[in-house]
Structure formats: C-alpha cells, structure tokens
Design a protein around this motif. Structure first.
Motif, short mmCIF file in Angstrom:
data_model
loop_
_atom_site.label_atom_id
_atom_site.label_comp_id
_atom_site.label_asym_id
_atom_site.label_seq_id
_atom_site.Cartn_x
_atom_site.Cartn_y
_atom_site.Cartn_z
N LEU A 76 -5.53 1.98 -10.31
CA LEU A 76 -5.29 1.87 -8.87
C LEU A 76 -6.00 0.65 -8.30
CD1 LEU A 76 -5.34 4.75 -6.28
CD2 LEU A 76 -6.42 2.57 -5.79
N THR B 163 -5.80 12.18 -2.28
CA THR B 163 -4.62 12.89 -2.74
C THR B 163 -4.98 13.84 -3.87
OG1 THR B 163 -2.37 12.60 -3.65
CG2 THR B 163 -4.04 10.99 -4.32
N GLU C 210 0.33 9.37 -5.96
CA GLU C 210 0.33 10.71 -5.38
C GLU C 210 0.05 11.73 -6.48
OE1 GLU C 210 0.52 14.07 -3.34
OE2 GLU C 210 0.58 12.08 -2.38
N ARG C 211 -0.94 12.62 -6.24
CA ARG C 211 -1.36 13.54 -7.28
C ARG C 211 -0.78 14.94 -7.12
NH1 ARG C 211 -2.80 11.89 -11.79
NH2 ARG C 211 -3.96 13.81 -12.10
N ILE D 151 1.77 1.86 -3.53
CA ILE D 151 0.61 2.36 -4.26
C ILE D 151 0.38 3.83 -3.95
CG2 ILE D 151 -1.90 2.17 -4.47
CD1 ILE D 151 -1.53 -0.87 -4.05
N GLU D 152 0.47 4.19 -2.68
CA GLU D 152 0.29 5.60 -2.31
C GLU D 152 1.34 6.48 -2.98
OE1 GLU D 152 0.37 5.67 1.93
OE2 GLU D 152 -1.40 4.40 2.13
N ARG D 153 2.57 6.00 -3.04
CA ARG D 153 3.64 6.79 -3.68
C ARG D 153 3.38 6.94 -5.17
NH1 ARG D 153 7.58 3.35 -3.09
NH2 ARG D 153 7.42 2.57 -5.22
N PHE E 123 0.82 -1.19 0.00
CA PHE E 123 0.00 0.00 0.00
C PHE E 123 0.86 1.25 0.00
CE2 PHE E 123 -3.47 -2.78 1.71
CZ PHE E 123 -4.37 -2.55 0.68
N ALA E 124 2.02 1.18 0.64
CA ALA E 124 2.92 2.34 0.63
C ALA E 124 3.38 2.65 -0.78
CB ALA E 124 4.11 2.08 1.55
N TRP F 121 -8.03 0.61 4.56
CA TRP F 121 -7.00 1.46 3.95
C TRP F 121 -7.72 2.52 3.12
CZ3 TRP F 121 -6.15 2.21 -1.39
CH2 TRP F 121 -5.02 2.98 -1.70
N SER F 122 -7.19 3.72 3.10
CA SER F 122 -7.80 4.78 2.28
C SER F 122 -6.72 5.72 1.77
CB SER F 122 -8.84 5.55 3.09
OG SER F 122 -8.23 6.25 4.16
N LEU F 123 -7.07 6.44 0.74
CA LEU F 123 -6.17 7.40 0.11
C LEU F 123 -6.99 8.58 -0.39
CD1 LEU F 123 -3.35 8.16 -1.12
CD2 LEU F 123 -4.07 6.91 -3.17
#
Length: 608
Positions: free
Chosen positions: A372, A87, A64-65, A59-61, A56-57, A83-85
C-alpha cells in the motif's frame, strides 16, 4: 547488514544479503526467522489495478479488507492528515471494525521511536553515545565494556540478535518474554559476532538494550518514560510500549494465515526493538511532529536521521531507527515491521514534508502495508522526475543490500512462460561456483527453487525460456544447458549490471555440479549426547538413527540435520538454522556452534 525491500524497507522476516560495501559479515547468509502463507482469495497486489491513472480512490478500492483482518494507512503532509484509510476487522470474532482509533502493534517500526528517544536524550546532554554499554548497564560484564552505545543505534555493535539468543536458550516463538528476560540473556553473552563498529547487521538485540538504557537514564520504566516525554506531549494518548496501558476494548487482535483461514497469533515482541502499539490518529500526530517538532527541535530531527559510520569511516544507511534510501532523487527515511499477525511500514520524506504509514493486524507471505505504501508513494511522487542520486558516501555498482521475501514475486518477464519439466529435473542438484559459493537447486512440480550457500530455505526461481531462470529479488539469472544425454553438469550465473553484487557491468560465472555430502556415520555417532552452553544456559541433544542426525531441546521438537559440507549441517525449518562441528587437533568433536534462525545469533556448546 540490514534488509531492504523496495525503498530500503526494514522488516523482521526474510533473508538479507549485503555486499562488502556495507562492511557486512563474512558469515553465511542469515536465514528467515519465519514465514507464513496468505489465505486464498486475498487481492493480488503485485500490479496496480489502475496503473494508467492511479488515485487514492483506486487504492482504497484495491485494499478494501471487508470481513478480513484490517488495515490502517495515512498521508500526513505539512503536519496535516491529508488522506487516511481504516478498513477490515479489528476482531474477527466480534466483528469489530478497524477504525482510526483502533490500537494495533507496529513490530519493528517501534525502533524509529526508540531511536528518537535515544537521540532526544543525547540532545539534552543526558546520554553520551560514545560511552560503553557497561557505563549504563554494568551487569553486561563481558560485552558491556566493548560496545559503545552508538554502535547499538546503527546495528554495528556485534551484539547477538535477541530472538536468536532466546531460541538458543530454548524459548519458543509463542513465548512472551519481558524486556528484563531479553536484557538478562543479552548481558550473559561472552562474545561478539565481530568487534563493535567493524560491520553492520540488522537485529533486535541492540534496540532492546537501548530501551534499557533509556529507562535507566530516565529513572523510570521505558514505557512510562516514553509516555511522559514523547507520547503525552504530542497528544498520542493511544500509543504505548506497555500492552496493559490504554483501552483494551478498542485494540486489534492479530492474525496469521493458516490453512486458508485466519488463526489468532500471539508473539513475544522485544520492547524497544518492537512492542509499540499505536493507532491511525496518533500516527498522524507523529507525522505532525516530524513536520514541526513539539518535542525537541529541528536540530534534533536532523540528528535523528543522521546515518552512522563504521569504524573505518564508511557511511551507513541506518540512522536512529530509520533507514535511508533514495527514490526519484528524493531521500526517504523509513522502517517497517513484520511478525506473526503484524505488518507495518512508515516512510518520512523531509524534503517533501511528507509522512506515509500503513499497518495491519495480519501477516501473510507479502506485506500488504508495504504494498500500500509503495502505491501511495508512486502516486505522490509521480511528478518528481529527478534521476536517483546516491547519498554521500554510498557507493555505486548496484544495490548494497536486498531483502528476499519468503515467497519472491514472479517478475513480469516470466509471465506466461512454463519451465520444461525434463530440464527442471535434470537441473536439480548442487553446484560449486568459481568463487567457492555453493548453490543447491531443488525441483518440485516442474518448479525450480534455490538454496543459497547450499543451506535451506529454498526460494523459487522463475523461467525465462531456453533453460534460463531468474532469482527475482536479486536480479540474478541462472542458465542450465543439458548435454547430449540430457544431463546438466554445470550452471552459468549471470549478474546483470545494476543487480545485487554487480560491479557495474554484466558478470558471468560458472558452477560445476558436485555430489551432495553424506552423513559420516562414525563422525555422527561421536556427536551423540548432551551439549551445554553457559552463555545461554541451555542444553541441546544430538541423536543418530544410523542414517540421519537430529538435534533437539527439552522445549523443542527434534530437528533433522542436513549435511552441507564437512562438519556443517543446515536445518530446514524451526528456530535453529545451522550446526557446525568444532574439531580438535585429533579430529574429535570438541564443541558445537549452533546458529539460530533469526537475524543472527550463535553460541558454543560443549559436551556435558
């Protein structure tokens, strides 16, 4: 026939093909409604950045928008947000950040909620899906008695697409029709594309009519009914089908890519088929509902995901606003959406008690939310090793449907291979296959593109070396062999086992080069004038400048007609896709059949 991408992803933009196993229409392949480009500098999502150890880290990287339009995503397992995002920006002008509470439109993911409302009313005994549309919407005088409500749910009604009907009536992409406008246009139809129940074709018209039925059965506006019966009981206070409802200061603006930057986009969504606004927090609440229902019960959720059937008994993969597919032996139920400034995807996996979603306030040539969600599913299902098993009733022999994005991804096997410019130039032209299908190949800057059925749009095909190219979404390969003079007179199409349309073994067919059709000046001149359809209450004009035929509307710019075959013309871009000339016994043009560039809509026009 409905579109799929990756895990049977349903979207609003692209080209769809369906094999006979689905009961697909025998008409020409539908063409994309619209396509967009993505600004340079957007992260390349074609390959996971940390495929060897995704997380997930990572994916978040990778998603990132920053200061670009934003993105939300979440994983709900066992009813809990795991888990959530959130951005990027909800508003580029103000710099407001995308948050878990920011409301943004979901496009065709809305169908999953309209489908749920339909299933809920049926479970309560308030709606009989086997009654005709006319029972609930009597003003649908011609189509109403012929269309059981159930066929609207499963895209088998034969009702024309909402976007297409409006385009034929002269509406433009930026117009903002109300549901009443769309219902009025659909109810005026005096034909079906096929008898209800005989075939399946994804579109928006049926779900607009379902929203109208929910409103009439519920005795209140559709948005109000959804609020009272579904959203409020679940605590989804920032979810609505009414754009005027809820806080306006924490709502995402939507953007499309234009000339390397972003332009604010407005799009007239079709309430019921689209039009839903929600946020990360509320979508997590919806995931909890799918885990342990507060509205309805477990039996309702079972009915909600039960696919429909054709009138011949064949089972479909589309349920109540959910498309069923199989990944690693696990059944997925999902929908996705795309429109100018909107992209989204939501996946429900009941056997894993899992709900994964993503949505963005921007649209580009690829669906970032889809990319994603795919990454997340690959991560979450990494330990599920069961071989894929087709659902009961699903036939073998390769996929039954495929989504072709406006800009297909270059497959890994083509990386580093450059096409021979001389071969590309020689391959350009039209080829008639043994089964009668026509492929047109176009060369540009040493790249080769293909038009299916000989009609625009063109999709790039990628070199594999030695005169071989691949049409990646479908897995087809095309081989061009120049003769001693360097000319290409034929093309061989290879359909590998498991590719779209394959019967289970590799298949080869040959197409011979044919001369492109020319505009018959005398016939073209006989078409000049005004043409009217009482179904869509619209007038189109045909004009001829001596070499080229054009079709125009008072609200639309003139569009050149490209001859495909005798009496059939394609349109490369804009709201219309095709014009067919209907000849009488004496060979005179007595009518026009005009097809819109939507999921499918046609109307007959006669001379004024």
């Amino acid at each position: 026939m409905h579109p799929t991408l990756e895990h049977a992803l349903l979207v609003s933009v692209g080209l769809t093909l369906a094999s006979g196993a689905t009961g697909a229409t025998g008409a020409a392949h539908p063409r994309p409604q619209q396509s967009w480009s993505t600004p340079s500098g957007e992260v390349d999502l074609a390959q996971p950045a940390a495929a060897e150890a995704d997380s997930f880290a990572a994916i978040e990287r990778d998603f990132e928008r920053g200061a670009q339009p934003g993105l939300i995503a979440g994983v709900v397992r066992g009813g809990e947000l795991e888990w959530s995002l959130a951005t990027g920006r909800a508003d580029l002008a103000s710099g407001a950040a995308m948050t878990a509470a920011t409301m943004l439109p979901l496009a065709s993911v809305s169908k999953s909620f309209t489908g749920f409302a339909t299933a809920l009313l049926e479970a309560r005994g308030e709606l009989n899906l086997d009654l005709p549309l006319a029972h609930y919407v009597p003003e649908a005088e011609w189509i109403g008695p012929r269309v059981p409500v159930r066929t609207l749910v499963h895209h088998t009604s034969g009702v024309e697409d909402a976007a297409g009907i409006l385009a034929l009536a002269g509406w433009r992409l930026e117009d903002l029709p109300s549901r009443a406008d769309v219902v009025r246009a659909l109810c005026a139809q005096q034909h079906l594309r096929w008898p209800a129940g005989e075939r399946e074709a994804y579109g928006n018209g049926g779900y607009v009519l379902l929203a109208e039925i929910v409103a009439r059965v519920g005795g209140m506006d559709f948005a109000d009914w959804m609020q009272a019966q579904v959203f409020a009981p679940l605590g989804m206070q920032r979810t609505t089908f009414d754009p005027a409802r809820g806080p306006q200061d924490d709502r995402a603006r939507t953007y499309s890519a234009v000339d390397g930057g972003w332009s604010e986009a407005r799009y007239g969504e079709f309430q019921g088929a689209g039009g839903l606004y929600s946020c990360l927090e509320d979508l997590a609440r919806w995931g909890a509902q799918l885990s342990a229902p507060q509205v309805g019960d477990a039996a309702l959720l079972e009915a909600y995901r039960r696919p429909g059937h054709l009138s011949n008994g064949s089972e479909l993969d589309y349920a109540f606003g959910l498309s069923r597919s199989v990944e690693r032996g696990v059944e997925l139920y999902q929908h996705a959406g795309g429109a100018p400034g909107i992209s989204s995807r939501a996946v429900w996996i009941p056997d894993q008690d899992l709900f994964v979603f993503a949505a963005a306030n921007f649209a580009g040539e690829r669906s970032v939310p889809s990319q994603l969600v795919t990454r997340v599913l690959d991560l979450l299902l990494a330990d599920v090793r069961e071989p894929p098993v087709a659902p009961d009733g699903a036939g073998g022999g390769g996929p039954r449907m495929v989504f072709i994005p406006a800009h297909p991804e270059r497959p890994a096997e083509s990386f580093g291979i450059e096409a021979d410019p001389e071969l590309v130039a020689a391959a350009q032209g039209s080829y008639r296959m043994q089964d009668g299908e026509l492929f047109v190949f176009r060369a540009s800057e040493a790249k080769l593109s293909i038009a299916l059925d000989g009609q625009p749009p063109y999709f790039e095909i990628f070199p594999l070396g030695e005169g071989r190219f691949v049409f990646s979404p479908m897995g087809w390969q095309f081989v061009f062999e120049p003769d001693d003079a360097g000319q290409v007179q034929a093309v061989t199409r290879i359909v590998p086992a498991g590719a779209f349309g394959s019967s289970g073994a590799e298949e080869l067919s040959v197409g011979e080069r044919v001369e492109p059709p020319r505009v018959d000046a005398q016939l073209a001149q006989s078409c000049v004038g005004l043409w009217y359809s009482d179904e869509v209450q619209s007038v189109f004009e045909l004009e001829f400048d001596g070499s080229e035929l054009f079709v125009s509307h008072a609200r639309l710019a003139p569009m050149p007609l490209i001859p495909v075959e005798a009496g059939v013309f394609a349109i490369e871009s804009g709201p219309l896709a095709q014009v067919d000339l209907v000849l009488d016994a004496e060979g005179e043009v007595e009518a026009l059949e005009i097809e819109a560039r939507s999921w499918g809509a046609r109307a007959r026009f006669t001379r004024l």
